[in-house]
Design a protein around this motif. Structure first.
Motif, PDB file in Angstrom:
ATOM      1  N   GLU A 165      17.350 -26.935 -27.122  1.00 51.70           N
ATOM      2  CA  GLU A 165      18.115 -26.664 -25.911  1.00 51.70           C
ATOM      3  C   GLU A 165      18.822 -25.322 -26.034  1.00 51.70           C
ATOM      4  N   ARG A 166      18.989 -24.666 -24.918  1.00 53.40           N
ATOM      5  CA  ARG A 166      19.646 -23.364 -24.881  1.00 53.40           C
ATOM      6  C   ARG A 166      20.766 -23.401 -23.858  1.00 53.40           C
ATOM      7  N   THR A 167      21.655 -22.408 -23.972  1.00 53.58           N
ATOM      8  CA  THR A 167      22.766 -22.283 -23.032  1.00 53.58           C
ATOM      9  C   THR A 167      22.783 -20.864 -22.482  1.00 53.58           C
ATOM     10  N   VAL A 168      23.060 -20.758 -21.192  1.00 50.76           N
ATOM     11  CA  VAL A 168      23.137 -19.458 -20.528  1.00 50.76           C
ATOM     12  C   VAL A 168      24.387 -19.442 -19.653  1.00 50.76           C
ATOM     13  N   LYS A 169      25.016 -18.260 -19.544  1.00 52.51           N
ATOM     14  CA  LYS A 169      26.156 -18.115 -18.648  1.00 52.51           C
ATOM     15  C   LYS A 169      25.651 -17.799 -17.246  1.00 52.51           C
ATOM     16  N   GLY A 170      26.382 -18.298 -16.270  1.00 49.48           N
ATOM     17  CA  GLY A 170      25.986 -18.059 -14.899  1.00 49.48           C
ATOM     18  C   GLY A 170      27.184 -17.997 -13.980  1.00 49.48           C
ATOM     19  N   PRO A 171      26.938 -17.780 -12.697  1.00 45.15           N
ATOM     20  CA  PRO A 171      28.028 -17.696 -11.730  1.00 45.15           C
ATOM     21  C   PRO A 171      28.609 -19.077 -11.451  1.00 45.15           C
ATOM     22  N   ALA A 172      29.837 -19.094 -11.011  1.00 44.02           N
ATOM     23  CA  ALA A 172      30.493 -20.345 -10.656  1.00 44.02           C
ATOM     24  C   ALA A 172      31.529 -20.066  -9.580  1.00 44.02           C
ATOM     25  N   THR A 173      31.997 -21.119  -8.947  1.00 45.75           N
ATOM     26  CA  THR A 173      33.084 -21.028  -7.979  1.00 45.75           C
ATOM     27  C   THR A 173      34.142 -22.042  -8.384  1.00 45.75           C
ATOM     28  N   GLU A 174      35.213 -22.095  -7.599  1.00 42.29           N
ATOM     29  CA  GLU A 174      36.255 -23.070  -7.906  1.00 42.29           C
ATOM     30  C   GLU A 174      35.777 -24.502  -7.680  1.00 42.29           C
ATOM     31  N   HIS A 175      34.634 -24.666  -7.000  1.00 36.66           N
ATOM     32  CA  HIS A 175      34.095 -26.000  -6.734  1.00 36.66           C
ATOM     33  C   HIS A 175      33.094 -26.460  -7.789  1.00 36.66           C
ATOM     34  N   THR A 176      32.716 -25.582  -8.728  1.00 43.02           N
ATOM     35  CA  THR A 176      31.757 -25.933  -9.773  1.00 43.02           C
ATOM     36  C   THR A 176      32.421 -26.874 -10.766  1.00 43.02           C
ATOM     37  N   ARG A 177      31.746 -27.962 -11.095  1.00 46.11           N
ATOM     38  CA  ARG A 177      32.274 -28.959 -12.017  1.00 46.11           C
ATOM     39  C   ARG A 177      31.304 -29.182 -13.174  1.00 46.11           C
ATOM     40  N   VAL A 178      31.848 -29.625 -14.306  1.00 46.89           N
ATOM     41  CA  VAL A 178      31.015 -29.981 -15.452  1.00 46.89           C
ATOM     42  C   VAL A 178      30.124 -31.147 -15.029  1.00 46.89           C
ATOM     43  N   GLY A 179      28.828 -31.023 -15.353  1.00 46.43           N
ATOM     44  CA  GLY A 179      27.859 -32.051 -14.985  1.00 46.43           C
ATOM     45  C   GLY A 179      27.070 -31.726 -13.735  1.00 46.43           C
ATOM     46  N   ASP A 180      27.448 -30.672 -13.012  1.00 44.56           N
ATOM     47  CA  ASP A 180      26.709 -30.278 -11.811  1.00 44.56           C
ATOM     48  C   ASP A 180      25.310 -29.811 -12.193  1.00 44.56           C
ATOM     49  N   PRO A 181      24.295 -30.227 -11.443  1.00 46.55           N
ATOM     50  CA  PRO A 181      22.936 -29.731 -11.716  1.00 46.55           C
ATOM     51  C   PRO A 181      22.734 -28.343 -11.115  1.00 46.55           C
ATOM     52  N   CYS A 182      21.858 -27.567 -11.719  1.00 48.22           N
ATOM     53  CA  CYS A 182      21.503 -26.248 -11.199  1.00 48.22           C
ATOM     54  C   CYS A 182      20.109 -25.899 -11.707  1.00 48.22           C
ATOM     55  N   THR A 183      19.584 -24.792 -11.230  1.00 48.48           N
ATOM     56  CA  THR A 183      18.251 -24.337 -11.634  1.00 48.48           C
ATOM     57  C   THR A 183      18.384 -23.102 -12.508  1.00 48.48           C
ATOM     58  N   VAL A 184      17.656 -23.103 -13.626  1.00 50.97           N
ATOM     59  CA  VAL A 184      17.648 -21.973 -14.555  1.00 50.97           C
ATOM     60  C   VAL A 184      16.236 -21.404 -14.586  1.00 50.97           C
ATOM     61  N   HIS A 185      16.119 -20.093 -14.524  1.00 54.62           N
ATOM     62  CA  HIS A 185      14.833 -19.407 -14.656  1.00 54.62           C
ATOM     63  C   HIS A 185      14.835 -18.694 -15.998  1.00 54.62           C
ATOM     64  N   TYR A 186      13.778 -18.884 -16.795  1.00 53.50           N
ATOM     65  CA  TYR A 186      13.707 -18.221 -18.093  1.00 53.50           C
ATOM     66  C   TYR A 186      12.330 -17.618 -18.301  1.00 53.50           C
ATOM     67  N   ASP A 187      12.279 -16.631 -19.189  1.00 47.73           N
ATOM     68  CA  ASP A 187      11.042 -15.955 -19.554  1.00 47.73           C
ATOM     69  C   ASP A 187      10.419 -16.734 -20.718  1.00 47.73           C
ATOM     70  N   PRO A 188       9.226 -17.286 -20.542  1.00 49.42           N
ATOM     71  CA  PRO A 188       8.632 -18.088 -21.622  1.00 49.42           C
ATOM     72  C   PRO A 188       8.335 -17.284 -22.889  1.00 49.42           C
ATOM     73  N   ARG A 189       8.163 -15.962 -22.749  1.00 46.33           N
ATOM     74  CA  ARG A 189       7.940 -15.147 -23.946  1.00 46.33           C
ATOM     75  C   ARG A 189       9.231 -14.945 -24.724  1.00 46.33           C
ATOM     76  N   ARG A 190      10.352 -14.894 -24.015  1.00 46.84           N
ATOM     77  CA  ARG A 190      11.673 -14.737 -24.632  1.00 46.84           C
ATOM     78  C   ARG A 190      12.639 -15.696 -23.950  1.00 46.84           C
ATOM     79  N   PRO A 191      12.691 -16.942 -24.398  1.00 42.78           N
ATOM     80  CA  PRO A 191      13.549 -17.932 -23.733  1.00 42.78           C
ATOM     81  C   PRO A 191      15.031 -17.563 -23.744  1.00 42.78           C
ATOM     82  N   SER A 192      15.428 -16.624 -24.616  1.00 48.91           N
ATOM     83  CA  SER A 192      16.828 -16.200 -24.611  1.00 48.91           C
ATOM     84  C   SER A 192      17.151 -15.395 -23.347  1.00 48.91           C
TER      85      SER A 192
END
Length: 185
Positions: free
Chosen positions: A118-145
């Motif tokens: 599993e990996r972690t990435v930083k992203g945008p948020a608002t005051e309404h974003t809560r822990v556990g909220d689902p979202c979509t992540v796009h990653y490069d399969p050649r460099r998952p970082s």
């Protein structure tokens, strides 16, 4: 371009896309070299003739940086693999402004890469974003970082508009400086 995720290397499935990538690099190489020469000329001219022009050269560098960020984000969102992610943490930071201040929110999103940890990435948020909220992540399969959280509230559109205005102001400033500090079309 389609990605062959069954191969452990994560390389593109067909050899044609490699040729396309080499062709794109060959087409962009003169543009990048030209922009670097323009930047070097602006800095040289500025330090030898006019500090105004050196400021223009630095604005060109900042503009190129903004354009590169937008291009990389768009490419990642268009060609990257979309996977579900979950917000694991939301950071809130106070930013002082001229007329007060405001909060800046950043989310930490965990996502899974097939065949990897599993990996972690930083992203945008608002005051309404809560822990556990689902979202979509796009990653490069050649460099998952290299990953980005999909922005749904116009964040990328705002960045594109800001960079476009900054580039336009930079072009105007450089033309103004080259014209001797006066606008002469």
């Amino acid at each position: 371009m389609r990605w062959n995720l069954d191969r452990p290397s994560g390389r593109p499935a067909s050899g044609g896309s490699k040729v396309l990538g080499i062709g794109m690099a060959c087409a962009l190489f003169p543009v990048v070299v030209g922009l670097l020469v323009l930047l070097a000329w602006g800095l040289y001219y500025g330090f030898t003739r006019s500090p105004t022009a050196s400021a223009g050269g630095l604005l060109v560098l900042c503009s190129l940086s903004g354009v590169a960020r937008v291009v990389l984000q768009l490419r990642l969102l268009r060609r990257g693999v979309a996977v579900p992610g979950v917000v694991t943490r939301v950071d809130r930071k106070w930013m002082d402004g001229e007329v007060g201040g405001y909060w800046v929110y950043t989310s930490h999103v965990r996502f899974s890469v097939p065949g990897s940890e599993e990996r972690t990435v930083k992203g945008p948020a608002t005051e309404h974003t809560r822990v556990g909220d689902p979202c979509t992540v796009h990653y490069d399969p050649r460099r998952p970082s290299r990953a980005a959280v999909r922005e749904t509230r116009g964040g990328l559109a705002g960045l594109i508009v800001f960079v476009a205005l900054f580039v336009a102001a930079t072009v105007w400033y450089v033309l103004w400086a080259v014209g001797g500090g006066r606008w002469s079309p």
